[in-house]
Design an enzyme around this catalytic site. Structure first.
Site, PDB file in Angstrom:
ATOM      1  N   ASP A   1       0.960   5.162   0.695  1.00  0.00           N
ATOM      2  CA  ASP A   1       0.571   6.302   1.315  1.00  0.00           C
ATOM      3  C   ASP A   1       1.298   7.377   1.086  1.00  0.00           C
ATOM      4  OD1 ASP A   1      -0.967   7.989   2.602  1.00  0.00           O
ATOM      5  OD2 ASP A   1      -0.861   6.795   4.587  1.00  0.00           O
TER       6      ASP A   1
ATOM      7  N   TYR B   1     -11.538  11.330   5.480  1.00  0.00           N
ATOM      8  CA  TYR B   1     -11.653  11.852   6.881  1.00  0.00           C
ATOM      9  C   TYR B   1     -10.578  13.081   7.100  1.00  0.00           C
ATOM     10  CZ  TYR B   1      -8.483   7.926   6.684  1.00  0.00           C
ATOM     11  OH  TYR B   1      -7.431   7.050   6.389  1.00  0.00           O
TER      12      TYR B   1
ATOM     13  N   ASP C   1       0.655  -1.158   0.105  1.00  0.00           N
ATOM     14  CA  ASP C   1       0.012   0.157  -0.170  1.00  0.00           C
ATOM     15  C   ASP C   1       0.913   1.350  -0.121  1.00  0.00           C
ATOM     16  OD1 ASP C   1      -2.637   1.565   0.599  1.00  0.00           O
ATOM     17  OD2 ASP C   1      -1.583   1.925   2.379  1.00  0.00           O
TER      18      ASP C   1
ATOM     19  N   GLU D   1       1.524  11.327   0.983  1.00  0.00           N
ATOM     20  CA  GLU D   1       0.588  12.426   1.414  1.00  0.00           C
ATOM     21  C   GLU D   1       1.297  13.608   1.073  1.00  0.00           C
ATOM     22  OE1 GLU D   1      -1.272  11.810   5.062  1.00  0.00           O
ATOM     23  OE2 GLU D   1      -1.411   9.810   4.951  1.00  0.00           O
TER      24      GLU D   1
END
EC number: 3.2.1.14
Length: 563
Positions: free
Chosen positions: A313, A390, A311, A315
């Site tokens: 991630d 979120y 995965d 950001e």
């Protein structure tokens, strides 16, 4: 009765005894005391640097010694594992040693057999452990569901995922054995770091000791290779099922290996990056760095066989992450290339191992960030896109308050840009297949204190003076604590049916917390089914008491199961 004279009788008896000795199998050997645990991937339980922590081999080096206290030694010695010959060599006397290799993990009943022309005599069996990182040597880790978690079957065909964090084993005391694994299809391990020092991992410096810990882990390792941030938590800390001093793999990884034995269909993915570990991605426009990274991910998956893919991630491509100095218009192209090259690597690995590996990515749900990347192209390399719907609002902004994980815009601010629906629509507008999109749910709340100046009894229309007191960090409150402490007394619970978002408010202090609960998650699940999206995932599993995960399962149509 026929009579023998004494000399003839003695001769016959002697001849008979000699023939019996010549026809006898060897004596029974005894396995000597020694190591009974061996490993294909060896872990140094004292090391802090990844290069010293791990030694990868093709097979475990097994050694066994034996003694023969009585009888003939025979001519050949054999080592039997579960009754099958693993080694043979000459038997040379009253003791012996064999060194041999075993290339498959598991628990074996080992015997030493001494043989001659008249047969073999085997020792009593001793169990040995040949550890491998697929967990084949471990008993399945299957624990009862805790708190309010109910059993579900994963029969909806939808993703039910959650993040488990490496550091959760400390203050939170949330270990792998507490994960309600039967209620998940995907478990994401946060986070795997990328090596690099000053100028490459500067965002880490905002967390005391974190940058220094990474430098220790990456000592002697090239920049842009993956590593393990906290070797003690990952591999050296004694946990349930991996407590013995000589257990080859302890910590989170050891327990995850055992969890995989209990739940073989659970996809366990290492998540690389995260808020403070994303800086190195911004340098991967350089193909040399990107190739080194991709190669190290392959090596990581070859080493830690319980993982089922990776995965990413990052950001965030284009910027607006933890480091305000990083971000480029070229990041979107780099992201697409990175996904393509990771997919090619995973396909190559599949051809080598016969296993299927997944490629997923956690991405921002903000349209402004989504538009930086051609996800319609990147999706061709990816199995799932985890939409982080979120953190839309929080105490990082004291003047603009709002629902942190709402499905829709609230009636009091219909032009709200950051909502789950807006994020999904931005992806679908690009041409992303609905089934690739997995919607995020929050197992925590974000909150403010000192909220004042609000209108029409809607606290979000006011401003705040600071972050609310948190569970582990101010501004962030575990759902478990919200449900247990903030639903009664002075706290006022409100459900915004337009936004599909709950909040609690304490007027006397101006404490305001926005979060997900069973009802809002139910609404997200219905939305996923209505739009034929991929499923639901959550951040982070240790903060839930079971309410959120139960609602994720029920809303997606998973039926009740049994423990």
């Amino acid at each position: 009765m026929r009579k023998f004279n004494k000399p003839l009788l003695a001769l016959l008896i002697g001849s008979t005894l000699c023939s019996a000795a010549q026809a006898a199998a060897p004596g029974k050997p005894t396995i000597a005391w020694g190591n009974t645990k061996f490993a294909i991937v060896e872990v140094d339980q004292a090391a802090t640097a990844y290069n010293n922590l791990v030694k990868v081999k093709n097979a475990a080096d097994v050694s066994v010694s034996w003694n023969l206290w009585n009888g003939d030694a025979g001519t050949t010695a054999k080592i039997l594992l579960n009754g099958k010959e693993a080694w043979s060599g000459p038997s040379t006397g009253s003791s012996g040693t064999a060194n041999f290799k075993v290339n498959k993990g598991g628990r074996y009943q080992m015997q030493v057999a001494l043989c001659n022309a008249d047969g073999c005599t085997a020792s009593d069996a001793t169990e040995i452990v040949v550890a491998d990182t697929d967990g084949s040597h471990l008993a399945p880790l299957k624990e009862p569901l805790l708190e309010k978690n109910k059993p579900y079957k994963q029969n909806s065909g939808k993703v039910v995922g959650s993040y488990f964090v490496e550091w959760g084993v400390y203050g939170r005391n949330f270990t792998v054995d507490k994960i309600p694994a039967q209620n998940l299809t995907h478990l994401l391990y946060g986070f795997i770091p990328i090596c690099g020092g000053n100028g490459i991992n500067d965002s880490l410096k905002e967390i005391e000791g974190s940058f220094q810990a990474l430098q220790r882990s990456c000592q002697g390792r090239e920049d842009f290779k993956v590593s393990i941030h906290d070797p003690f938590a990952a591999l050296q800390k004694a946990q349930k099922g991996v407590t013995a001093w000589d257990d080859p793999y302890k910590g989170n990884f050891g327990q995850l290996m055992a969890l995989k034995q209990a739940h073989p269909d659970l996809k366990i993915l290492p998540s690389i990056g995260g808020w403070t570990l994303s800086d190195p991605f911004f340098f991967m426009g350089d193909k040399v760095k990107r190739d080194r990274f991709v190669g190290s991910v392959k090596e990581f998956l070859q080493t830690w066989k319980f993982f089922d893919g990776v995965d990413i991630d990052w950001e965030f491509p284009g910027g607006k992450g933890a480091n305000p100095n990083l971000g480029s218009p070229q990041d979107g192209e780099t992201y697409v290339l990175l996904m393509k090259e990771l997919r090619a690597m995973l396909d190559q690995l599949s051809a080598e191992t016969g296993r299927k590996y997944e490629l997923t990515s956690a991405i921002s749900a903000g349209k402004d960030k989504i538009d930086k990347v051609a996800y319609n192209v990147a999706q061709n390399s990816m199995d799932h896109i985890f939409l982080m719907s979120y953190d839309f609002y929080g105490p990082f902004d004291l003047k603009n308050l709002g629902h942190q994980t709402a499905l829709n815009a609230p009636a009091w601010k219909p032009d709200t840009a950051y909502t789950t629906v807006n994020g999904v629509n931005a992806l679908l507008a690009q041409g992303v297949k609905p089934g690739k999109v997995v919607v995020g749910t929050a197992m925590y709340g974000r909150g403010w204190t000192g909220v004042n100046g609000y209108q029409n009894n809607i606290p979000f229309t006011g401003t705040a003076t600071g972050p609310v007191k948190g569970t582990w960090k101010n501004g962030i409150v575990d759902y478990r604590q919200i449900a247990g402490q903030f639903m009664s007394g002075e706290w006022q619970y409100t459900y915004d049916a337009t936004a599909e978002a709950p909040y609690v408010f304490k007027p006397s202090t101006g404490d305001l917390i926005t979060f997900d609960d069973a009802r809002s998650v139910q609404a997200k699940g219905k939305y996923v089914l209505d739009k034929q999206l991929g499923g639901l995932f959550s951040w982070e599993i240790d903060a839930d008491n079971g309410d959120i995960l139960n609602s994720m399962n029920a809303s997606l149509g998973n039926s009740a199961g049994v423990q």
